[in-house]
Design a protein around this motif. Structure first.
Motif, PDB file in Angstrom:
ATOM      1  N   GLU A  74     -40.548  44.364  24.128  1.00 59.74           N
ATOM      2  CA  GLU A  74     -39.419  44.031  23.310  1.00 59.74           C
ATOM      3  C   GLU A  74     -38.857  42.952  23.549  1.00 59.74           C
ATOM      4  OE1 GLU A  74     -36.441  47.192  25.540  1.00 59.74           O
ATOM      5  OE2 GLU A  74     -37.539  47.880  23.725  1.00 59.74           O
ATOM      6  N   LYS A  75     -38.539  42.333  24.761  1.00 61.87           N
ATOM      7  CA  LYS A  75     -38.028  41.180  25.279  1.00 61.87           C
ATOM      8  C   LYS A  75     -38.387  39.937  25.216  1.00 61.87           C
ATOM      9  CE  LYS A  75     -34.585  44.205  27.084  1.00 61.87           C
ATOM     10  NZ  LYS A  75     -34.163  44.820  28.042  1.00 61.87           N
ATOM     11  N   PHE A  76     -39.799  39.758  24.758  1.00 61.87           N
ATOM     12  CA  PHE A  76     -40.763  38.791  24.619  1.00 61.87           C
ATOM     13  C   PHE A  76     -41.334  38.628  23.274  1.00 61.87           C
ATOM     14  CE2 PHE A  76     -43.698  37.664  28.573  1.00 61.87           C
ATOM     15  CZ  PHE A  76     -43.313  36.557  28.357  1.00 61.87           C
ATOM     16  N   SER A  77     -41.115  37.098  23.099  1.00 60.29           N
ATOM     17  CA  SER A  77     -41.959  36.814  21.750  1.00 60.29           C
ATOM     18  C   SER A  77     -43.216  36.675  21.937  1.00 60.29           C
ATOM     19  CB  SER A  77     -41.177  35.540  21.229  1.00 60.29           C
ATOM     20  OG  SER A  77     -41.655  34.440  22.072  1.00 60.29           O
ATOM     21  N   ARG A  78     -44.089  36.804  20.885  1.00 55.19           N
ATOM     22  CA  ARG A  78     -45.426  36.579  20.798  1.00 55.19           C
ATOM     23  C   ARG A  78     -45.773  35.342  21.642  1.00 55.19           C
ATOM     24  NH1 ARG A  78     -49.812  40.146  20.282  1.00 55.19           N
ATOM     25  NH2 ARG A  78     -51.805  38.866  19.767  1.00 55.19           N
ATOM     26  N   ALA A  79     -45.088  34.240  21.100  1.00 56.11           N
ATOM     27  CA  ALA A  79     -45.355  32.946  21.283  1.00 56.11           C
ATOM     28  C   ALA A  79     -45.024  32.804  23.128  1.00 56.11           C
ATOM     29  CB  ALA A  79     -44.308  31.997  20.756  1.00 56.11           C
ATOM     30  N   VAL A  97     -49.832  30.446  18.196  1.00 57.69           N
ATOM     31  CA  VAL A  97     -49.744  31.602  18.462  1.00 57.69           C
ATOM     32  C   VAL A  97     -50.732  32.670  17.860  1.00 57.69           C
ATOM     33  CG1 VAL A  97     -48.134  33.429  18.389  1.00 57.69           C
ATOM     34  CG2 VAL A  97     -47.305  31.068  18.427  1.00 57.69           C
ATOM     35  N   ALA A 308     -32.359  37.287  29.777  1.00 55.80           N
ATOM     36  CA  ALA A 308     -32.586  37.831  28.651  1.00 55.80           C
ATOM     37  C   ALA A 308     -32.148  39.400  28.645  1.00 55.80           C
ATOM     38  CB  ALA A 308     -34.054  37.872  28.425  1.00 55.80           C
ATOM     39  N   ASN A 314     -33.842  33.628  31.063  1.00 55.72           N
ATOM     40  CA  ASN A 314     -34.279  33.057  29.688  1.00 55.72           C
ATOM     41  C   ASN A 314     -34.359  31.612  29.805  1.00 55.72           C
ATOM     42  OD1 ASN A 314     -31.496  31.980  29.686  1.00 55.72           O
ATOM     43  ND2 ASN A 314     -30.814  33.581  28.292  1.00 55.72           N
TER      44      ASN A 314
ATOM     45  N   GLU B  74     -43.421  35.392  15.064  1.00 53.21           N
ATOM     46  CA  GLU B  74     -44.099  35.290  16.236  1.00 53.21           C
ATOM     47  C   GLU B  74     -43.224  34.631  17.365  1.00 53.21           C
ATOM     48  OE1 GLU B  74     -46.389  31.386  14.806  1.00 53.21           O
ATOM     49  OE2 GLU B  74     -47.351  32.953  14.678  1.00 53.21           O
ATOM     50  N   LYS B  75     -42.044  33.846  17.083  1.00 52.65           N
ATOM     51  CA  LYS B  75     -41.493  33.176  18.076  1.00 52.65           C
ATOM     52  C   LYS B  75     -39.950  33.708  18.462  1.00 52.65           C
ATOM     53  CE  LYS B  75     -44.058  29.165  16.918  1.00 52.65           C
ATOM     54  NZ  LYS B  75     -44.152  28.335  15.751  1.00 52.65           N
ATOM     55  N   PHE B  76     -40.211  34.960  18.055  1.00 55.98           N
ATOM     56  CA  PHE B  76     -38.961  35.685  17.978  1.00 55.98           C
ATOM     57  C   PHE B  76     -39.042  36.936  18.785  1.00 55.98           C
ATOM     58  CE2 PHE B  76     -34.604  35.997  15.214  1.00 55.98           C
ATOM     59  CZ  PHE B  76     -34.003  35.753  16.084  1.00 55.98           C
ATOM     60  N   SER B  77     -38.528  37.165  19.670  1.00 52.88           N
ATOM     61  CA  SER B  77     -38.681  38.675  20.518  1.00 52.88           C
ATOM     62  C   SER B  77     -37.673  39.628  19.555  1.00 52.88           C
ATOM     63  CB  SER B  77     -37.980  38.791  21.841  1.00 52.88           C
ATOM     64  OG  SER B  77     -36.642  38.887  21.944  1.00 52.88           O
ATOM     65  N   ARG B  78     -38.287  40.865  19.812  1.00 54.82           N
ATOM     66  CA  ARG B  78     -37.603  41.853  18.993  1.00 54.82           C
ATOM     67  C   ARG B  78     -36.075  42.155  19.478  1.00 54.82           C
ATOM     68  NH1 ARG B  78     -38.874  45.544  14.998  1.00 54.82           N
ATOM     69  NH2 ARG B  78     -37.489  47.415  15.264  1.00 54.82           N
ATOM     70  N   ALA B  79     -35.768  41.840  20.605  1.00 52.02           N
ATOM     71  CA  ALA B  79     -34.464  41.922  21.344  1.00 52.02           C
ATOM     72  C   ALA B  79     -33.695  40.822  20.487  1.00 52.02           C
ATOM     73  CB  ALA B  79     -34.447  41.811  22.768  1.00 52.02           C
ATOM     74  N   THR B  95     -28.612  45.092  26.642  1.00 52.96           N
ATOM     75  CA  THR B  95     -29.477  45.242  25.234  1.00 52.96           C
ATOM     76  C   THR B  95     -29.953  46.464  24.756  1.00 52.96           C
ATOM     77  OG1 THR B  95     -29.628  42.987  25.704  1.00 52.96           O
ATOM     78  CG2 THR B  95     -30.483  43.903  23.538  1.00 52.96           C
ATOM     79  N   VAL B  97     -32.505  47.701  22.291  1.00 58.21           N
ATOM     80  CA  VAL B  97     -33.381  47.201  21.295  1.00 58.21           C
ATOM     81  C   VAL B  97     -33.986  48.351  20.427  1.00 58.21           C
ATOM     82  CG1 VAL B  97     -35.459  45.784  21.067  1.00 58.21           C
ATOM     83  CG2 VAL B  97     -33.751  45.557  23.038  1.00 58.21           C
ATOM     84  N   SER B 165     -32.509  34.525  22.704  1.00 56.22           N
ATOM     85  CA  SER B 165     -33.347  35.588  23.415  1.00 56.22           C
ATOM     86  C   SER B 165     -32.707  37.151  23.194  1.00 56.22           C
ATOM     87  CB  SER B 165     -33.315  35.443  24.971  1.00 56.22           C
ATOM     88  OG  SER B 165     -32.099  35.390  25.571  1.00 56.22           O
ATOM     89  N   ARG B 166     -31.403  36.961  22.793  1.00 57.00           N
ATOM     90  CA  ARG B 166     -30.553  38.297  22.260  1.00 57.00           C
ATOM     91  C   ARG B 166     -29.287  37.874  21.482  1.00 57.00           C
ATOM     92  NH1 ARG B 166     -26.835  38.340  26.348  1.00 57.00           N
ATOM     93  NH2 ARG B 166     -27.231  37.697  28.519  1.00 57.00           N
ATOM     94  N   LEU B 169     -26.370  35.651  22.567  1.00 50.94           N
ATOM     95  CA  LEU B 169     -26.690  34.144  22.867  1.00 50.94           C
ATOM     96  C   LEU B 169     -26.759  33.290  21.497  1.00 50.94           C
ATOM     97  CD1 LEU B 169     -28.796  34.691  25.969  1.00 50.94           C
ATOM     98  CD2 LEU B 169     -26.316  34.243  25.946  1.00 50.94           C
TER      99      LEU B 169
END
Lengths: 334, 334
Positions: A74-79, A97, A308, A314, B74-79, B95, B97, B165-166, B169
Motif C-alpha cells: 500500500e505504501k509502494f507505487s507500482r513504478a 511500468v 513514507a 522516502n 502506476e506512479k502513486f502509492s495507495r498511501a 498513515t 491507508v 509518498s503520503r 508530504l
C-alpha cells in the motif's frame, strides 16, 4: 537489433553470479536456494540493484518482459516496486511500468541523434524475465566504471529500495551513479538477518567495498540479542576472505515507533549498541579498513518526514542516506 | 468519544466553504459544480489539503470512512493517493491507508499520556466521506495557527500532491506546518487551467497569501497562447477583490521531456515567458505585494532525480519546492 537475455551477458550488472552459473536474474546463486531460508531465497529473485548497461545510438528502447506476480504494497507505487528506469549518460529519461503481471512489451523514446550510455535499472521488489531488448542499431559495451570492482550493499528493505518512487532512486543505485561504480544490492526486505549462509555468499564477492546496513531486521523481541552474535560473525566471515577490503558499517536509523513504544525503543537501542560495538572492536583489533556512518544522521527522531511510514525512507530520506555515505565512500574508493 | 462530520465542524481545515453551504468535503462549493468544467468539478471532490485538527488526550484515534472509487495511478502509492496522515504536535505519527474502496474503519495507537495537537491530513487524490472520528476523551479546538488566515495554493497536479509518498508530504501541507498556517490546496491534476470561473471562486477566499503555481497544465499544443490571456486575467480577478493580499507567483519547473522534445520545449518556454511577463507587468504597474520564485530553482534540467517521472516532484522534489517558497512566505507573512 534485438537481444535475448543470453546475448545481454556482459551488459548485465548487479547479479554477481549471472552468466557464471546460469542466466537467471537472481541476486544470490539459484543453486544455493535450497540451503537458504525460504524468504531469503524468494527475495533473491527480486531484481533490486540489477541494471542493463550498454552504449547505443537509438531513437527508441524496447523491452519485452514477463513480470511474475508480486505482493502489492500500500505504501509502494507500482513504478517503485515493479518499474524499470532508463537513464542516459547518468540522467533520468523514462520509467517502464508493467501495468500488471504477465507478458509485457514497452517502448521509450530516446535520443537517436547520437550515441549514449544507457542504464536500465530493474525492479526493486519484483522478479521478472527479460525476453528481449530492442534498439535501432547494435549495442556496444557501456563506458567502463571509474571504480573497477562492484560495491556490495547488505541490509534490509531500506537497502533493497522500499519505497523509492522508482528503482533508480533506491539509495545504492544513486550511490552507484554518483561514484561511477557497479552496485550489488543485497537488501532483503524484512530478512536482512545476517545469517551465516548469507555471510558466506557475500564473502565470495570480490568487491571494492561492502556497505553493511543491516540490523533493522533484528529488532523483533523473539530475536533479541541475536544481533550481538550474527553481526560480528558476518563481518568476520567477510574479513577472512577479504583482509583489506573497505567495509562501511552504517548504524540503524531512527524508527518512528521507538519514539512512543518503550519496548521497541529498548530493542532498537540494543541493535544500535551491538553495531557500534562491532565497529569499535574491529577498530581496536587494528582493522584499518573499517568505516562508520550513523543512519541517525540521515533519519533521526526529528526526520520522520523523510520517511513514507515512520520507518522506510522516502526519496528525501534516500537522499539523506546518500549524503552521509557518499563522502566516506569517495574517500575509501580513492 | 465519537464525532460525526457535522460535529467536526470547526475542526476541519482546507475546505473554505465547508460548514457554510454544506458539510461535504469539497474544495470548491458544490453549488458551483454545474458551472465548472466536469474535470474541475470532479477534482474539487478530492480532499487534497484537507485536514482535521483537534486537541485531545487519547491512546488511539479511530476513523470510519467511505472511500469512493478513484483511478489507480502506476506512479502513486495507495498511501500517497488515498492515505490519511496523522501528525501530533507537527510530527508524523501514522498513515491510515484504506485497502480498497468502500467502507473502512481503522485505528492508530497514539500517546495517551498527555494532550496533543493532532492533525489528520486527508487524501490528495481521492474523494471520501468521514462517518466518524473516535478518541478516548472529548476533543477541544486545536491550538490556533500563528498565521490567522489561510494560504491558498492554486495550480496543477504537483500542487495537488502527486506523487507524494503520503498526503502530509504534498508541498502545500509541508509549508502549512512550517509556517503554522491553514492551507487551502486548489491544485487540479491536469486541470489547473486558470479558467475565469475558478479565478472568481479563488478571489472569494479571504487569504493571507495566494501561491500561484499554475501554468504546467497549459503546455498542450492546442492551447498554445491561452496562458498569456488566462494567467494575467486570473490574477487581475483576484487583485480586484484583494488589492493588497500578497501573491507569490511560482514559475514552472523544468519538465524532462523538454530536454529532448523541441516542440514541447518551445511550448514550455512560452508558458514560462508568459508567467514571468505577468509578474513583471504587475511589478511595473506599482503592485508592491507580488512576489516571485522560479520552479527551475526547485527542479531544473539537472534535477530529474527529484521527480518520480521526469515531471512530477517526488518527496525530494517537494522539499525543494518548500526550500524556494518558505523564505518568501516567511517574509510576506511577517
Amino acid at each position: 537489433m534485438e537481444y535475448t537475455i543470453e546475448q545481454l551477458n556482459g551488459h548485465i550488472e548487479g547479479f554477481y553470479w549471472f552468466g557464471k552459473e546460469d542466466v537467471r536474474l537472481t541476486r544470490l546463486p539459484a543453486s544455493t536456494f535450497p540451503r537458504l531460508r525460504k524468504d531469503v531465497a524468494f527475495l533473491a529473485t527480486n531484481t533490486a540493484g540489477g541494471c542493463i548497461r550498454f552504449k547505443a545510438r537509438t531513437s527508441m528502447i524496447g523491452i519485452e518482459i514477463v513480470m511474475h506476480p508480486s505482493r502489492p504494497y500500500e505504501k509502494f507505487s507500482r513504478a517503485g516496486q515493479c518499474g524499470l528506469d532508463v537513464y542516459a549518460d547518468g540522467h533520468y529519461v523514462h520509467t517502464f511500468v508493467p501495468p500488471r503481471d504477465g507478458y509485457f512489451i514497452s517502448v521509450a523514446e530516446t535520443d537517436g541523434a547520437r550515441s549514449h550510455d544507457y542504464s536500465i535499472y530493474l525492479p526493486t521488489y519484483a522478479s521478472l524475465e527479460i525476453k528481449s531488448l530492442c534498439v535501432d542499431e547494435d549495442i556496444t559495451p557501456a563506458t567502463k566504471h571509474r571504480v573497477t570492482k562492484p560495491i556490495v550493499f547488505y541490509g534490509s528493505s531500506i537497502t533493497q529500495g522500499a519505497y523509492a518512487s522508482r528503482p533508480g532512486l533506491a539509495y545504492p543505485s544513486i550511490l552507484g551513479r554518483l561514484l561511477d561504480a557497479e552496485i550489488i544490492n543485497l537488501g532483503f526486505s524484512g530478512n536482512g538477518k545476517c545469517e551465516p549462509e548469507v555471510a558466506s555468499l557475500v564473502s565470495r564477492i570480490d568487491a571494492a567495498c561492502l556497505v553493511m546496513d543491516a540490523g533493522g531486521n533484528l529488532t523483533a523481541p523473539e530475536e533479541e540479542g541475536i544481533i550481538t552474535v550474527r553481526y560480528p560473525a558476518f563481518l568476520a566471515c567477510v574479513r577472512e576472505q577479504h583482509p583489506s577490503m573497505p567495509i562501511l558499517i552504517n548504524n540503524m536509523q531512527h524508527i518512528g515507533a521507538a519514539s512512543w513504544n518503550t519496548v521497541f525503543r529498548r530493542l532498537c537501542n540494543r541493535v544500535r549498541d551491538a553495531i557500534k560495538t562491532t565497529y569499535e572492536t574491529m577498530l581496536r583489533s587494528g582493522d584499518r579498513n573499517v568505516h562508520y556512518t550513523d543512519g541517525m544522521d540521515a533519519i533521526g527522531p526529528g526526520d520522520l518526514d523523510c520517511t513514507a511510514d515512520g520507518t522506510h525512507a522516502n526519496d528525501l530520506g534516500f537522499s539523506r542516506y546518500v549524503s552521509i555515505m557518499a563522502p566516506v565512500l569517495r574517500r575509501v574508493l580513492g
